[in-house]
Write a protein that holds these residues in place. Structure first.
Motif, PDB file in Angstrom:
ATOM      1  N   THR A 244      20.867 -15.248   9.715  1.00  0.00           N
ATOM      2  CA  THR A 244      19.781 -15.590  10.628  1.00  0.00           C
ATOM      3  C   THR A 244      19.285 -16.999  10.321  1.00  0.00           C
ATOM      4  OG1 THR A 244      17.996 -14.684   9.251  1.00  0.00           O
ATOM      5  CG2 THR A 244      19.046 -13.181  10.830  1.00  0.00           C
ATOM      6  N   LEU A 245      18.881 -17.685  11.365  1.00  0.00           N
ATOM      7  CA  LEU A 245      18.264 -19.001  11.274  1.00  0.00           C
ATOM      8  C   LEU A 245      16.877 -18.886  11.895  1.00  0.00           C
ATOM      9  CD1 LEU A 245      21.313 -21.092  12.581  1.00  0.00           C
ATOM     10  CD2 LEU A 245      20.714 -20.642  10.188  1.00  0.00           C
ATOM     11  N   THR A 246      15.847 -19.155  11.107  1.00  0.00           N
ATOM     12  CA  THR A 246      14.479 -19.067  11.591  1.00  0.00           C
ATOM     13  C   THR A 246      13.924 -20.473  11.752  1.00  0.00           C
ATOM     14  OG1 THR A 246      14.168 -16.954  10.450  1.00  0.00           O
ATOM     15  CG2 THR A 246      12.189 -18.110  11.155  1.00  0.00           C
ATOM     16  N   TYR A 247      13.458 -20.779  12.947  1.00  0.00           N
ATOM     17  CA  TYR A 247      12.934 -22.097  13.297  1.00  0.00           C
ATOM     18  C   TYR A 247      11.419 -22.062  13.078  1.00  0.00           C
ATOM     19  CZ  TYR A 247      17.378 -22.298  15.979  1.00  0.00           C
ATOM     20  OH  TYR A 247      18.690 -22.250  16.391  1.00  0.00           O
ATOM     21  N   VAL A 248      10.916 -22.864  12.133  1.00  0.00           N
ATOM     22  CA  VAL A 248       9.494 -22.816  11.809  1.00  0.00           C
ATOM     23  C   VAL A 248       8.896 -24.216  11.816  1.00  0.00           C
ATOM     24  CG1 VAL A 248       9.709 -20.708  10.419  1.00  0.00           C
ATOM     25  CG2 VAL A 248       9.882 -22.938   9.302  1.00  0.00           C
ATOM     26  N   VAL A 249       7.612 -24.263  12.160  1.00  0.00           N
ATOM     27  CA  VAL A 249       6.796 -25.461  11.974  1.00  0.00           C
ATOM     28  C   VAL A 249       5.629 -25.026  11.100  1.00  0.00           C
ATOM     29  CG1 VAL A 249       5.362 -27.215  13.072  1.00  0.00           C
ATOM     30  CG2 VAL A 249       7.491 -26.476  14.168  1.00  0.00           C
ATOM     31  N   GLY A 250       5.661 -25.421   9.820  1.00  0.00           N
ATOM     32  CA  GLY A 250       4.696 -24.887   8.866  1.00  0.00           C
ATOM     33  C   GLY A 250       4.963 -23.403   8.672  1.00  0.00           C
TER      34      GLY A 250
END
Length: 262
Positions: A244-250
């Motif tokens: 899985t690739l989780t796209y986060v900002v902070g």
């Protein structure tokens, strides 16, 4: 995550059917049609079908909540693409749309995307007109489509890799956020280090939670789940290795992708 995609209802007069060439900007160094390029084609054929059906003016704005793509066999450079698009599920504000991409010389990509009709003023989900829904339902018996998330975000604390992904001006679209296809560029970055995955039939799913804006410090958290530990993804995936690739900002999750061999 292991759902079976609706087969193409062929021949059928309400399946949108077009062809165009595979261009050099669409392929990687080996000549393979990339996932981000395939996603642009999926978006473009949707716009073309909307125009063909006569609803471009009344239903101009759509956002995608999830796209599932099966690369069954790679399509390679200088081929001619055949794209067929049809509806596989409807509700009064959103729909599932299938797209099959085939190369004349071989190669096959299957996809299904969950599209939400958007109101220009409120920027929220808007009702699809009855005549539009009636046209969509000609290729599917599913008329009570519900949203259900397939993917769960991974935590920063146990990620096997955390990488920054700078957001460029050219990544931003008419909605003033990062275009759907750019999320698939992240997938291509990961696959560049995994040629064995690209060589086999592969399913990739991207689900969007919140938009990414210009100036956001986007990071990608990677988690690898070995076969035998993936029952959380459903019994049909328990024997698969899943990334899985989780796209986060902070601490804010923007999107999640999953990849596994079919």
């Amino acid at each position: 995550m292991a759902k079976s995609l609706m087969p193409v209802p062929d021949p059928h007069p309400d399946v949108f059917d077009v062809e165009w060439p595979l261009r050099v900007a669409d392929v990687d160094r080996t000549g393979r049609l990339k996932f981000d390029a395939a996603t642009r084609h999926i978006q473009d054929v949707g716009s073309d079908q909307l125009r063909e059906m006569g609803f471009e003016e009344t239903h101009p704005l759509w956002i995608v909540r999830r796209t599932m793509i099966d690369m069954v066999e790679p399509i390679v450079f200088k081929d001619m693409l055949r794209l067929r698009r049809w509806c596989s599920g409807t509700s009064n504000r959103w729909c599932d749309m299938r797209v099959r991409i085939e190369g004349r010389r071989g190669g096959l990509i299957e996809s299904e995307a969950f599209w939400i009709n958007i109101n220009r003023e409120t920027q929220g989900p808007a009702r699809i007109s009855d005549d539009f829904v009636a046209g969509l339902q000609k290729t599917t018996p599913v008329n009570r489509l519900r949203w259900k998330a397939y993917l769960t975000a991974g935590a920063r604390e146990d990620a096997v890799d955390v990488r920054p992904y700078p957001v460029r001006v050219s990544d931003i679209d008419i909605f003033d956020h990062m275009n759907n296809s750019v999320y698939w560029s992240v997938v291509e970055d990961y696959l560049a280090e995994k040629p064995d995955l690209v060589a086999a039939p592969l399913r990739v799913t991207v689900e969007h939670d919140l938009p990414v804006a210009l100036g956001d410090d986007l990071e990608i958290l990677r988690h690898d789940y070995p076969a035998g530990s993936t029952d959380a993804f459903g019994p049909d995936v328990a024997n698969r290795t899943v990334t899985t690739l989780t796209y986060v900002v902070g601490d804010e999750v923007k999107a999640v992708a999953s990849l596994f061999a079919l």
